[in-house]
Design a protein around this motif. Structure first.
Motif, short mmCIF file in Angstrom:
data_model
loop_
_atom_site.label_atom_id
_atom_site.label_comp_id
_atom_site.label_asym_id
_atom_site.label_seq_id
_atom_site.Cartn_x
_atom_site.Cartn_y
_atom_site.Cartn_z
N GLY A 253 0.81 -1.21 0.00
CA GLY A 253 0.00 0.00 0.00
C GLY A 253 0.84 1.25 0.00
N SER A 254 1.98 1.21 0.70
CA SER A 254 2.87 2.37 0.75
C SER A 254 3.45 2.70 -0.62
N ALA A 255 3.80 1.65 -1.37
CA ALA A 255 4.45 1.85 -2.68
C ALA A 255 3.46 2.06 -3.80
N SER A 256 2.18 1.77 -3.59
CA SER A 256 1.23 1.56 -4.69
C SER A 256 1.08 2.74 -5.65
N VAL A 257 0.85 3.94 -5.16
CA VAL A 257 0.61 5.07 -6.06
C VAL A 257 1.88 5.43 -6.82
N ASP A 258 3.01 5.46 -6.14
CA ASP A 258 4.27 5.71 -6.85
C ASP A 258 4.51 4.63 -7.89
N ALA B 194 7.46 1.36 3.98
CA ALA B 194 6.20 1.68 4.64
C ALA B 194 6.38 2.56 5.86
N ASP B 195 7.55 2.48 6.51
CA ASP B 195 7.76 3.28 7.72
C ASP B 195 7.61 4.77 7.46
N THR B 196 7.94 5.21 6.25
CA THR B 196 7.88 6.64 5.94
C THR B 196 6.45 7.17 6.00
N VAL B 197 5.47 6.31 5.80
CA VAL B 197 4.08 6.77 5.86
C VAL B 197 3.33 6.23 7.07
N MET B 198 3.85 5.17 7.70
CA MET B 198 3.13 4.53 8.80
C MET B 198 3.72 4.80 10.17
#
Length: 598
Positions: free
Chosen positions: A517-522, A585-589
């Motif tokens: 989910g963290s990588a998805s849009v990029d 994911a840590d960058t957003v979570m």
């Protein structure tokens, strides 16, 4: 307000020179007597209709809007008459099988109409477009009796339709829906519930409105496994085809929206409405997903349509607006200033608009041909490849063409400077009308999750490999083509990187599912930039061939220049998304929900 002119020259280029429609039609079976001459006739009549009938309604629709009173919706002046002209041309059933009363032509031809009419006025075009929703549901899941009852007047345009999916508490998670269906003693069901965001759910254009509705039969399983699909008319239909009594389907309100004000977005109440099951109970999404994939491509076309309108307006204004002198010397000595198109930054904006608009057209039209292959293809290998490519590229197109479409419309307003912010010029309306495209039929985030989660990771990378292998073969075939190296070298590198990013995210996801989910849009945006690069390389190849053959057509020179601009000025953006996709994911979570302090 920009004066819309159908971009027939570029449409011809994509269909005939890039995608070879003649060969494409020859590869189909059971798609009517389609040929390039018939396609040209449809394009010509569609262009005239879009320019002369629909375009004049665009500003009227925005300024007058829809009005709601006592459950009734009044559409803007001219909408009903334009709809009657549209259906009189037979376009409502253009791609419907002949066995069901349509013309049975390939959907790729119909998509050109969608673009032209939508560019002229997307708000108006939604009424004709949404009439196609119950038609598609009936064709894919209706019984013969249901088809005979509802299809004829949907195809003639005497009736229109609406697609009724979500509810206030659901959003895109339709498995949470609460609309209830109770089976009656006959072949009908009784529906109770409320749906929101129902475009064209109520209007004064047609005599009847056929609603395609997702609901849960009493006692059905929770979640997606318990969803069924129904058809429910606003007015019941008698055995002889005449209209009967009102079916307890009413609009509770229409939304006050940012844009698309000429199309009524309704809250619809079903208070004991009689409905008819399509297909089997609890299998409604099986039918719906066939429609949703087409709808997502259609929404990608909305991004294209908004971009085309904004680009036309900006280009016209840039040629006419006089302001300052060129830094390299006066270009308009007889005037008080030079046209702003001479200034490099204005050129940057126009070239960006052109690159994204024409790239979107190439992608959307290619996907439409792939849909044709899945329905009418004679070669099993090509059909399977088309299915795989559609699985991968449909979410890419929906996400990327709408996100870049919004960018292009904002650039269109920027070219106008302060005048772009003023309503009378029409540029801010295009921004408002196009902005919703990134939201409905699944937001950009939903498309991105579908791409990386279901399509790429869910297939074990197989769907991605089908496309990256295709790109690899294309680049390898031009390794010794001197005038293609500037395109294929960077495309080949990005194609390899696409696989590496996928492996990196997939590896991290084995430890933490939030990595996807963290990588998805990029990841989706990176995919879009590479996909456009593949198409722009091919367009550059065609243009160079024509120039080599002696064509001095400025069109090919412009196409080649735009390809170079895309590769040198836009494609480098892909690296930013590559970094973002791998950032973790840590960058957003990292923050807890209660730590978003302000």
């Amino acid at each position: 307000m920009p004066e819309y002119r159908a971009p027939i020259r570029d449409i011809d280029f994509v269909l005939k020179e890039l995608l070879n429609s003649e060969e494409h039609f020859a590869s189909l079976e059971g798609a009517g007597d389609m040929n390039v001459e018939l396609m040209d006739a449809i394009l010509d009549s569609g262009a005239k209709f879009a320019e002369q009938v629909v375009a004049p309604l665009n500003q009227i629709g925005d300024e007058v809007g829809c009005h709601f009173e006592d459950g009734n919706v009044t559409t803007p002046p001219g909408y009903k008459e334009a709809f009657q002209q549209y259906v009189a041309n037979g376009w409502q059933g253009l791609s419907v099988p002949e066995s069901d009363g349509g013309l049975g032509l390939p959907g790729s031809v119909g998509l050109t109409l969608t673009e032209m009419v939508g560019s002229a006025s997307w708000a108006w075009s939604m009424y004709s477009g949404l009439a196609g929703a119950p038609i598609a549901c009936l064709v894919n899941g209706g019984s013969e009796a249901q088809k005979q009852r509802f299809l004829p007047k949907l195809l003639t345009g005497e009736w229109a339709g609406a697609m009724c999916l979500t509810e206030a508490h659901c959003g895109s998670d339709v498995g949470m829906l609460r609309t209830k269906a109770i089976k009656n003693d006959d072949d009908s069901y009784t529906l109770t519930g409320t749906k929101i965001f129902i475009s064209g759910g109520e209007q004064d254009i047609t005599d009847n409105i056929i609603h395609a509705i997702l609901a849960r039969v009493e006692g059905a399983p929770e979640g997606n496994k318990g969803i069924s699909l129904f058809i429910a008319p606003k007015y019941l239909v008698n055995d002889d085809g005449s209209l009967g009594e009102h079916n307890n389907i009413t609009a509770g309100n229409i939304e006050k929206k940012m844009g698309l004000k000429g199309n009524a977005t309704c809250v619809m109440n079903y208070d004991g409405a009689k409905a008819y099951l399509l297909g089997e109970e609890n299998r409604g999404l099986d039918i719906m997903f066939k429609l949703m994939n087409t709808a997502r491509i259609g929404t990608a076309v909305q991004g294209l349509a908004g971009a085309q309108s904004a680009f036309q307006g900006a280009l016209s204004y840039a040629n006419e607006r006089l302001q300052m002198r060129s830094l390299t010397g006066t270009k308009n000595p007889d005037g008080p200033a030079d046209p702003i198109i001479v200034h490099p930054d204005v050129r940057r904006m126009l070239m960006t608009q052109k690159a994204f608009t024409e790239g979107s057209r190439a992608l959307c039209y290619w996907l439409a041909q792939l849909v044709d292959q899945t329905k009418f293809g004679k070669d099993e290998g090509r059909v399977k490849e088309a299915e795989d490519l559609l699985g991968l590229l449909t979410p890419v197109a929906k996400a990327f063409c709408t996100e870049t479409g919004v960018e292009v419309t904002n650039l269109g307003m920027q070219v106008f400077g302060g005048h772009g912010y003023i309503h009378e010029h029409g540029m801010e309306q295009i921004v408002r009308d196009t902005r919703i495209s990134t939201v409905y039929e699944g937001t950009t985030g939903i498309q991105a999750l579908d791409l990386i989660g279901r399509k790429v990771m869910g297939s074990g990378g197989e769907l991605l490999r089908v496309f990256t292998k295709k790109i690899h073969k294309y680049c390898a075939s031009h390794v010794d083509t001197e005038n293609m190296v500037e395109f294929t070298e960077s495309l080949a590198s990005l194609n390899k990187q696409w696989g590496e990013i996928t492996m990196d995210v997939g590896g991290k996801a084995m430890e933490n599912a939030d990595e996807v989910g963290s990588a998805s849009v990029d990841y989706a945006m990176f995919s879009g930039y590479v996909t456009f690069a593949y198409l722009w390389a091919q367009m550059a190849e065609v243009a160079q061939q024509k120039i080599t053959e002696g064509s001095d057509d400025a069109f090919y020179k412009a196409k080649l220049a735009t390809a170079r601009f895309y590769f040198k000025r836009i494609l480098p953006r892909a690296q930013v998304h590559a970094v973002g996709a791998g950032a973790g994911a840590d960058t957003v979570m990292e923050l807890a929900a209660d730590e978003f302090a302000f």
